[in-house]
Design a protein around this motif. Structure first.
Motif, PDB file in Angstrom:
ATOM      1  N   THR A  47      10.784  -0.861  -8.408  1.00  0.00           N
ATOM      2  CA  THR A  47       9.877  -1.621  -7.556  1.00  0.00           C
ATOM      3  C   THR A  47       9.079  -0.652  -6.693  1.00  0.00           C
ATOM      4  O   THR A  47       9.639   0.201  -6.025  1.00  0.00           O
ATOM      5  CB  THR A  47      10.664  -2.579  -6.647  1.00  0.00           C
ATOM      6  N   TYR A  48       7.796  -0.796  -6.741  1.00  0.00           N
ATOM      7  CA  TYR A  48       6.924   0.086  -5.966  1.00  0.00           C
ATOM      8  C   TYR A  48       6.369  -0.664  -4.771  1.00  0.00           C
ATOM      9  O   TYR A  48       6.180  -1.877  -4.832  1.00  0.00           O
ATOM     10  CB  TYR A  48       5.746   0.525  -6.826  1.00  0.00           C
ATOM     11  N   PRO A  49       6.058   0.081  -3.737  1.00  0.00           N
ATOM     12  CA  PRO A  49       5.384  -0.567  -2.620  1.00  0.00           C
ATOM     13  C   PRO A  49       3.931  -0.816  -2.981  1.00  0.00           C
ATOM     14  O   PRO A  49       3.364  -0.133  -3.824  1.00  0.00           O
ATOM     15  CB  PRO A  49       5.493   0.477  -1.507  1.00  0.00           C
ATOM     16  N   SER A  50       3.336  -1.801  -2.339  1.00  0.00           N
ATOM     17  CA  SER A  50       1.908  -2.014  -2.459  1.00  0.00           C
ATOM     18  C   SER A  50       1.270  -1.367  -1.237  1.00  0.00           C
ATOM     19  O   SER A  50       1.696  -1.616  -0.115  1.00  0.00           O
ATOM     20  CB  SER A  50       1.604  -3.524  -2.484  1.00  0.00           C
ATOM     21  N   LEU A 149      -3.731   0.150 -10.001  1.00  0.00           N
ATOM     22  CA  LEU A 149      -4.568  -0.259  -8.868  1.00  0.00           C
ATOM     23  C   LEU A 149      -4.926  -1.735  -8.954  1.00  0.00           C
ATOM     24  O   LEU A 149      -4.986  -2.320 -10.039  1.00  0.00           O
ATOM     25  CB  LEU A 149      -5.856   0.575  -8.846  1.00  0.00           C
ATOM     26  N   ARG A 150      -5.199  -2.304  -7.772  1.00  0.00           N
ATOM     27  CA  ARG A 150      -5.678  -3.691  -7.675  1.00  0.00           C
ATOM     28  C   ARG A 150      -6.728  -3.724  -6.578  1.00  0.00           C
ATOM     29  O   ARG A 150      -6.581  -3.035  -5.558  1.00  0.00           O
ATOM     30  CB  ARG A 150      -4.504  -4.618  -7.314  1.00  0.00           C
ATOM     31  N   VAL A 157      -8.679  -1.449  -2.060  1.00  0.00           N
ATOM     32  CA  VAL A 157      -8.022  -0.952  -3.275  1.00  0.00           C
ATOM     33  C   VAL A 157      -6.564  -0.652  -2.946  1.00  0.00           C
ATOM     34  O   VAL A 157      -6.272   0.165  -2.074  1.00  0.00           O
ATOM     35  CB  VAL A 157      -8.730   0.316  -3.799  1.00  0.00           C
ATOM     36  N   PHE A 158      -5.680  -1.318  -3.643  1.00  0.00           N
ATOM     37  CA  PHE A 158      -4.244  -1.157  -3.440  1.00  0.00           C
ATOM     38  C   PHE A 158      -3.639  -0.432  -4.639  1.00  0.00           C
ATOM     39  O   PHE A 158      -3.984  -0.730  -5.790  1.00  0.00           O
ATOM     40  CB  PHE A 158      -3.550  -2.519  -3.307  1.00  0.00           C
TER      41      PHE A 158
END
Ligand code: FES
Length: 174
Positions: A47-50, A149-150, A157-158
């Protein structure tokens, strides 16, 4: 010469009792059930942080912006390449992000504006930013970790993950 039967008898008993103990020990060793060996395994799903890294308005074509992700010890860049590329986000699918730690031995990478590559000053590995960080030259045995990326409705940009293991980490869990 008269033989001493008593001493012979004592010696035989000691020998037999010792042999008996050894046999019993061997039997006990082979009969004790062994617990199955189990190695601790790392979770497969990480699980990665956003994390918000930049806004799309901050980006100029072919001008990388330095960021860190997934923590302050992991430098990277966000780059607007000006054409749709693998992993690219934004209206033109041209915004990408990469770590700038070389996956070979962790030397810093530098952006080559002309070739649009990230180049290692350590042993000269070259990673193609227009091809998902593919290594095109050098010692590294993996491609360059690229950010997932999102872009939200505000143009922020996250980063929400990486597609390869960061240099120096046993897992990408923070
Ligand atoms: Fe980059 Fe060796 S550290 S090629």
């Amino acid at each position: 010469m008269k033989r001493c039967d008593l001493l012979v008898d004592v010696g035989r008993r000691r020998f037999l009792s010792g042999a008996g103990l050894a046999a019993a020990g061997a039997a006990a060793t082979t009969m004790v059930p062994q617990a199955p060996a189990r190695a601790a395994t790392a979770p497969a799903r990480v699980t990665y942080p956003s994390a918000r890294l930049v806004n799309i308005k901050d980006l100029k074509e072919n001008e990388p912006i330095a960021v860190t992700y997934p923590d302050a010890d992991a430098p990277g860049v966000i780059i607007k390449l000006g054409k749709a590329v693998p992993g690219g986000v934004g209206p033109d699918r041209d915004v990408v992000g990469f770590t700038t730690m070389c996956p070979h031995k962790g030397f810093p990478l530098h952006y080559n504006h002309e070739r649009r590559t990230l180049n290692c000053s350590g042993h000269y590995s070259v990673f193609d930013c227009e091809a998902g960080g593919q290594e095109t030259w050098g010692h590294a045995t993996q491609n360059l970790p690229q950010y997932s990326l999102r872009v939200d409705a505000n143009g922020d940009v996250f980063a929400e993950g990486l597609d390869e293991l960061l240099y120096g980490r046993l897992s990408n869990v923070l």
